[in-house]
Design a protein around this motif. Sequence first.
Motif, PDB file in Angstrom:
ATOM      1  N   ILE A   1       0.809  -1.216  -0.164  1.00  0.00           N
ATOM      2  CA  ILE A   1      -0.103  -0.052  -0.005  1.00  0.00           C
ATOM      3  C   ILE A   1       0.535   1.259  -0.221  1.00  0.00           C
ATOM      4  N   SER A   2       1.418   0.816   0.801  1.00  0.00           N
ATOM      5  CA  SER A   2       2.679   1.981   0.674  1.00  0.00           C
ATOM      6  C   SER A   2       3.432   2.570  -0.884  1.00  0.00           C
ATOM      7  N   SER A   3       3.478   1.661  -1.238  1.00  0.00           N
ATOM      8  CA  SER A   3       4.549   2.015  -2.785  1.00  0.00           C
ATOM      9  C   SER A   3       3.222   2.253  -3.847  1.00  0.00           C
ATOM     10  N   ILE A   4       1.449   2.632  -3.805  1.00  0.00           N
ATOM     11  CA  ILE A   4       0.703   2.655  -4.095  1.00  0.00           C
ATOM     12  C   ILE A   4       0.277   4.259  -4.200  1.00  0.00           C
ATOM     13  N   LEU A   5       0.487   4.205  -2.289  1.00  0.00           N
ATOM     14  CA  LEU A   5       0.042   4.995  -2.217  1.00  0.00           C
ATOM     15  C   LEU A   5       1.656   6.898  -3.059  1.00  0.00           C
ATOM     16  N   LYS A   6       2.730   6.171  -3.346  1.00  0.00           N
ATOM     17  CA  LYS A   6       3.552   7.013  -3.627  1.00  0.00           C
ATOM     18  C   LYS A   6       3.926   6.937  -5.068  1.00  0.00           C
ATOM     19  N   LYS A   7       3.266   6.157  -5.417  1.00  0.00           N
ATOM     20  CA  LYS A   7       3.060   6.259  -7.074  1.00  0.00           C
ATOM     21  C   LYS A   7       1.885   7.581  -7.002  1.00  0.00           C
ATOM     22  N   LYS A   8       0.839   7.224  -6.405  1.00  0.00           N
ATOM     23  CA  LYS A   8      -0.757   8.143  -6.269  1.00  0.00           C
ATOM     24  C   LYS A   8       0.053   9.202  -6.535  1.00  0.00           C
ATOM     25  N   ILE A   9       0.118   9.586  -5.025  1.00  0.00           N
ATOM     26  CA  ILE A   9       0.439  11.248  -4.475  1.00  0.00           C
ATOM     27  C   ILE A   9       1.883  11.685  -4.954  1.00  0.00           C
ATOM     28  N   LYS A  10       1.211  13.036  -5.103  1.00  0.00           N
ATOM     29  CA  LYS A  10       3.004  13.199  -5.927  1.00  0.00           C
ATOM     30  C   LYS A  10       3.561  14.395  -4.331  1.00  0.00           C
ATOM     31  N   ASP A  11       2.201  14.901  -3.733  1.00  0.00           N
ATOM     32  CA  ASP A  11       2.769  15.747  -2.749  1.00  0.00           C
ATOM     33  C   ASP A  11       2.938  15.181  -1.429  1.00  0.00           C
ATOM     34  N   ARG A  12       4.383  15.526  -0.678  1.00  0.00           N
ATOM     35  CA  ARG A  12       4.586  15.200  -0.016  1.00  0.00           C
ATOM     36  C   ARG A  12       3.544  15.458   1.601  1.00  0.00           C
ATOM     37  N   SER A  13       3.052  16.867   1.766  1.00  0.00           N
ATOM     38  CA  SER A  13       1.744  16.630   2.639  1.00  0.00           C
ATOM     39  C   SER A  13       1.016  15.830   2.818  1.00  0.00           C
ATOM     40  N   ALA A  14       0.177  15.911   0.815  1.00  0.00           N
ATOM     41  CA  ALA A  14      -0.781  14.536   1.545  1.00  0.00           C
ATOM     42  C   ALA A  14      -0.691  13.376   1.293  1.00  0.00           C
ATOM     43  N   LEU A  15       1.165  13.441   0.721  1.00  0.00           N
ATOM     44  CA  LEU A  15       1.184  11.524   0.536  1.00  0.00           C
ATOM     45  C   LEU A  15       0.900  11.636   2.443  1.00  0.00           C
TER      46      LEU A  15
END
Length: 164
Positions: free
Chosen positions: A16-30
């Motif tokens: 899930i962490s790897s999916i999040l990093k691909k989907k969300i580029k904004d650091r604070s949103a991530l």
Amino acid sequence: MTDYQSNKLELFSKHISSILKKKIKDRSALKKKSEEISNLLSESSPKLDGRIFHKVLIILGEDIDAFCNNYFGKHEGHILASLEKNGNLFHDLINPYINSQNQLSDSSKIIAKRFNRLFSGELKELYADEIYGLSKALACKASELFDYFYGDGPRPMIGITASE
């Protein structure tokens, strides 16, 4: 131990962490979304509760069926023999209703003792891989079972898939 049995909370969390990093580029949103999911994952047993699995996929907007087919790709569950068509219409109509718990346990790859405890109500929480195994055994979509158990979805039609 088969590959699908090793798909527990820690591995799911990394995936899930790897999916999040691909989907969300904004650091604070991530960071915010990662914290939300981390808090949710902290509620699960180490074997990855189905309820938590479902909630995380809903939050991420993932296609549950595609995700499950990919994530549990090496799961050894298989359709119940009684759901396979043999050309005798009477047989095909009646046979799905004469399965034993042992047959369903075997087809879904839920350990028999655990299956019996789930069936009796002694255990309440299914693991994510068990729900996927049931979907394989019952020839229905994983998303239908997850929605049935955790999303107030209707009882799935067993043995009726989109390809029929």
